[in-house]
Design a protein around this motif. Structure first.
Motif, PDB file in Angstrom:
ATOM      1  N   LEU A  64       0.821  -1.204   0.000  1.00  0.00           N
ATOM      2  CA  LEU A  64       0.000   0.000   0.000  1.00  0.00           C
ATOM      3  C   LEU A  64       0.858   1.258   0.000  1.00  0.00           C
ATOM      4  N   ALA A  65       1.908   1.258   0.813  1.00  0.00           N
ATOM      5  CA  ALA A  65       2.789   2.425   0.885  1.00  0.00           C
ATOM      6  C   ALA A  65       3.546   2.627  -0.430  1.00  0.00           C
ATOM      7  N   ALA A  66       4.030   1.531  -1.012  1.00  0.00           N
ATOM      8  CA  ALA A  66       4.766   1.649  -2.266  1.00  0.00           C
ATOM      9  C   ALA A  66       3.862   2.170  -3.390  1.00  0.00           C
ATOM     10  N   ALA A  67       2.629   1.679  -3.429  1.00  0.00           N
ATOM     11  CA  ALA A  67       1.688   2.136  -4.461  1.00  0.00           C
ATOM     12  C   ALA A  67       1.377   3.622  -4.281  1.00  0.00           C
ATOM     13  N   ALA A  68       1.220   4.048  -3.030  1.00  0.00           N
ATOM     14  CA  ALA A  68       0.958   5.462  -2.770  1.00  0.00           C
ATOM     15  C   ALA A  68       2.164   6.305  -3.156  1.00  0.00           C
ATOM     16  N   ALA A  69       3.361   5.852  -2.840  1.00  0.00           N
ATOM     17  CA  ALA A  69       4.575   6.605  -3.163  1.00  0.00           C
ATOM     18  C   ALA A  69       4.744   6.744  -4.672  1.00  0.00           C
ATOM     19  N   ARG A  70       4.480   5.658  -5.413  1.00  0.00           N
ATOM     20  CA  ARG A  70       4.589   5.729  -6.890  1.00  0.00           C
ATOM     21  C   ARG A  70       3.565   6.704  -7.454  1.00  0.00           C
ATOM     22  N   ARG A  71       2.375   6.707  -6.893  1.00  0.00           N
ATOM     23  CA  ARG A  71       1.326   7.595  -7.392  1.00  0.00           C
ATOM     24  C   ARG A  71       1.699   9.059  -7.132  1.00  0.00           C
ATOM     25  N   ILE A  72       2.242   9.337  -5.964  1.00  0.00           N
ATOM     26  CA  ILE A  72       2.636  10.702  -5.615  1.00  0.00           C
ATOM     27  C   ILE A  72       3.799  11.161  -6.497  1.00  0.00           C
ATOM     28  N   ALA A  73       4.727  10.250  -6.773  1.00  0.00           N
ATOM     29  CA  ALA A  73       5.907  10.592  -7.572  1.00  0.00           C
ATOM     30  C   ALA A  73       5.559  10.813  -9.043  1.00  0.00           C
ATOM     31  N   ALA A  74       4.459  10.237  -9.491  1.00  0.00           N
ATOM     32  CA  ALA A  74       4.103  10.337 -10.920  1.00  0.00           C
ATOM     33  C   ALA A  74       3.633  11.703 -11.315  1.00  0.00           C
TER      34      ALA A  74
END
Length: 74
Positions: A64-74
């Motif tokens: 969940l954290a990794a998916a959120a981090a990728r979304r924020i970075a995009a």
């Protein structure tokens, strides 16, 4: 021995799909399916629900954290 690449972590949308879609995931964590449909549309599961997902074995906190981090970075 060659190093194997780390498995790709799923998006929030993929986590919802892997758990049978919004209605099924909503039932697992006691959240209205329409709310989960909104998360799916946005590809974003709000952090206050992460522990419920982890407790239901629907996703790990790391996923969940990794998916959120990728979304924020995009």
């Amino acid at each position: 021995m060659p190093n194997k690449p780390a498995p790709a972590l799923p998006s929030h949308k993929a986590i919802i799909a892997r758990n049978g879609g919004p209605a099924s995931l909503g039932r697992k964590i006691n959240v209205d399916p329409n709310t989960v449909k909104g998360w799916n549309r946005l590809d974003s599961i709000p952090a206050p629900h992460w522990h419920a997902l982890a407790e239901a074995n629907a996703a790990t906190l790391d996923e969940l954290a990794a998916a959120a981090a990728r979304r924020i970075a995009a």
